[in-house]
Scaffold this active site. Structure first.
Site, mmCIF file in Angstrom:
data_model
loop_
_atom_site.group_PDB
_atom_site.id
_atom_site.type_symbol
_atom_site.label_atom_id
_atom_site.label_comp_id
_atom_site.label_asym_id
_atom_site.label_seq_id
_atom_site.Cartn_x
_atom_site.Cartn_y
_atom_site.Cartn_z
ATOM 1 C CB CYS A 195 7.293 54.324 25.993
ATOM 2 S SG CYS A 195 6.591 55.978 25.780
ATOM 3 C CG HIS B 138 8.763 54.980 30.557
ATOM 4 N ND1 HIS B 138 9.862 54.813 29.734
ATOM 5 C CD2 HIS B 138 7.936 55.837 29.906
ATOM 6 C CE1 HIS B 138 9.704 55.545 28.637
ATOM 7 N NE2 HIS B 138 8.543 56.176 28.717
ATOM 8 C CD GLU C 22 11.924 52.592 31.720
ATOM 9 O OE1 GLU C 22 12.090 53.479 30.855
ATOM 10 O OE2 GLU C 22 11.036 51.732 31.640
#
Length: 538
Positions: free
Chosen positions: A378, A513, A515
């Protein structure tokens, strides 16, 4: 909803006892018994959602696939259950009040005086029941601590639900603390007794006591808790600290938590199949390899701000039989002299605001020049563009308009309009409200062939989650690519989603993202390959 059974998880004595991990662990055990299970988190704060709250105030904001900004516990639920949840799996007092007031304005209460009971409690019950559709079990975690003013009407709603559904459909699990007094070498049960008394005074009687303790409890102490709290002796479950949160389901299973659950719900003996889970946990606890990641962030005083990313590194490590150690590097203090001895790779995560930006840019430059594996997420990707433009292309005034709206070279900028998940045009300006104005949730990304991204994901198109307002400015793309920085991922309207640097072991930036989609059983591919690259360096 008719077949659904409910397990309500409350907390007592103090906060941060691990209700989220406890809820996730119970859900995991039931899921591995082949039941359809989900989890709902109730947050008693009056914010609509945590989207505009400081990471230092709240911790990480977890984004679901449908674009909801939620509590970080939703991330735990997804990671334990290995499935996507939605905005239905989290609500706040702010949302409840907003719904009730909106209904009152529409005249749906037929002129009645609006009260906590029944109007607020009815809305709470409606949302709980809605989240239970199609499930065998819904675990409901109630945020806060029993006795807090903010949580009173949630406990009243739970009391009413038990009355409506019957004892055979509801279990109340109360998570409490058994403190250890070092000077007398004693474990004390009195706080638990008082917490249960307060819970019962509010109309909710627990059937299972989940006792957080630094030490195991002997049979005498467990019997004392059972007697004083009016539960069966096998319903006192001791939750000692574990080396990994992913060991908690195994601990709960060993403590016999499924016995009182099966008894209360009139089920046959439950036998979860946990062999594959156990294997991964063993690799987390006793790995063969080690690797050190330089984590360049600015919210380091509360590391839960990066919870999903920390867990994603653990997931990748488990699948590579490696312990991923994090070297925390404060971006405000990072410079060209910062010691990176022993650091195998550099990670620059997402974030907001100007503080610490120059330190992150310096870290990216060092990763590029020193050939350290690099992953920018990001804001981390956006700053990789800024660094490259300044130091390779010679555009010294390159910046993001987030930090300088009048910068000479706006290589990262705010686009005035974009298509949301529902293919609706959204307009945003520098004066737009902060809440709910970002590109949120899951969006498709087309991957360029023969890229590191394609090698990781092994497919030409992926869907990953976003949480950002600013985008890479394509105006300068030809100049970057002529110097080896390639665009390898595109979103809708040709938005730039991913970049890679040629002639570098691993230099990848992604606007999304990764994750948020990493799980213990299925780590995110680009994070997995990032750790692989770091291992080859170590």
């Amino acid at each position: 909803m008719d077949r659904a059974k409910f397990i309500f998880v409350t907390g007592g004595v103090l906060s941060s006892l691990g209700k989220g991990i406890s809820s996730s662990s119970i859900a995991t055990l039931l899921q591995h018994c082949n039941y359809q299970v989900s989890i709902l988190k109730i947050d008693p704060y009056i914010n609509i959602d945590p989207g505009t709250m400081s990471p230092l105030e709240h911790g990480e904001v977890f984004v679901t696939s449908d674009g909801a900004e939620t509590d970080l516990d939703i991330g735990h639920y997804e990671r334990f259950l290995n499935r996507n949840l939605t905005r239905l799996n989290n609500f706040t007092t702010g949302q409840i009040f907003s719904s009730v007031i909106e209904n009152e304005r529409k005249g749906e209460y037929l002129g009645k005086t609006i009260q906590i009971v029944p109007h607020v409690t009815d809305e709470i019950k409606r949302r709980i029941k809605s989240a239970a559709k199609g499930l065998d079990f819904l675990i409901v975690e109630v945020g806060g601590t029993v006795g807090d003013m903010e949580g009173m009407f949630y406990l009243e709603a739970i009391r009413q639900l038990k009355l409506e559904l019957g004892n055979e459909k509801v279990i109340n699990v109360h998570v409490t603390l058994i403190p250890y007094i070092q000077t007398t070498n004693e474990l004390k049960t009195k706080p638990t007794q008082h917490s249960v008394q307060e819970l019962r005074r509010l109309g909710v009687t627990p059937q299972i006591i989940l006792a957080r303790s630094p030490k195991p409890l002997d049979k005498e102490l467990k019997n004392k808790i059972a007697l004083s709290c009016d539960v069966e002796q096998d319903s006192v479950i001791v939750a000692t600290d574990t080396k990994s949160i992913y060991a908690c389901p195994i601990l709960f299973l060993q403590e016999g938590i499924l016995t009182p659950i099966a008894r209360r719900f009139n089920l046959n003996k439950l036998h979860p199949k946990m062999a594959a889970w156990n294997t991964l946990v063993e690799k987390i606890i006793a790995p063969k390899h080690k690797v050190k990641i330089g984590f360049v962030g600015k919210y380091l005083s509360l590391k839960e701000s990066y919870k999903s990313l920390i867990e994603a590194l653990i997931h990748a490590g488990a699948h590579l039989d490696a312990q991923v150690n994090i070297e925390w590097l404060d971006s405000e203090n990072f410079n060209e002299k910062t010691d990176l001895e022993g650091v195998d790779a550099i990670l620059v995560p997402g974030g907001f605001g100007e503080r610490g930006i120059e330190g992150k840019i310096c870290a990216i430059q060092r990763a590029r020049l020193e050939k350290l594996p690099f992953l920018g997420i990001c804001l981390g990707m956006q700053l990789a563009i800024v660094e490259f433009c300044r130091n390779v292309l010679g555009l010294k005034g390159a910046n993001s308009t987030e930090f300088n709206q009048r910068c000479e070279y706006p290589v990262v900028y705010l686009i005035g309009d974009f298509m949301d998940q529902n293919h609706q045009k959204q307009v945003r300006t520098y004066n737009s409200p902060l809440g709910g104005t970002m590109r949120l949730g899951e969006y498709e990304c087309e991957i360029m062939p023969n890229s590191l991204l394609e090698k990781a994901y092994k497919k030409p198109s992926i869907k990953e989650r976003h949480r950002h307002r600013y985008e890479i400015n394509p105006k300068y793309r030809q100049e970057w690519e002529s110097k080896g920085l390639k665009v390898v991922g595109f979103g809708a309207n040709h938005l730039i989603e991913a970049i890679e640097l040629e002639d570098h072991p691993f230099f990848v930036g992604v606007q999304f993202h990764p994750e948020f989609t990493s799980r213990l059983q299925s780590p995110n591919p680009i994070i997995l390959d990032f750790i692989k690259s770091a291992l080859s360096k170590s």
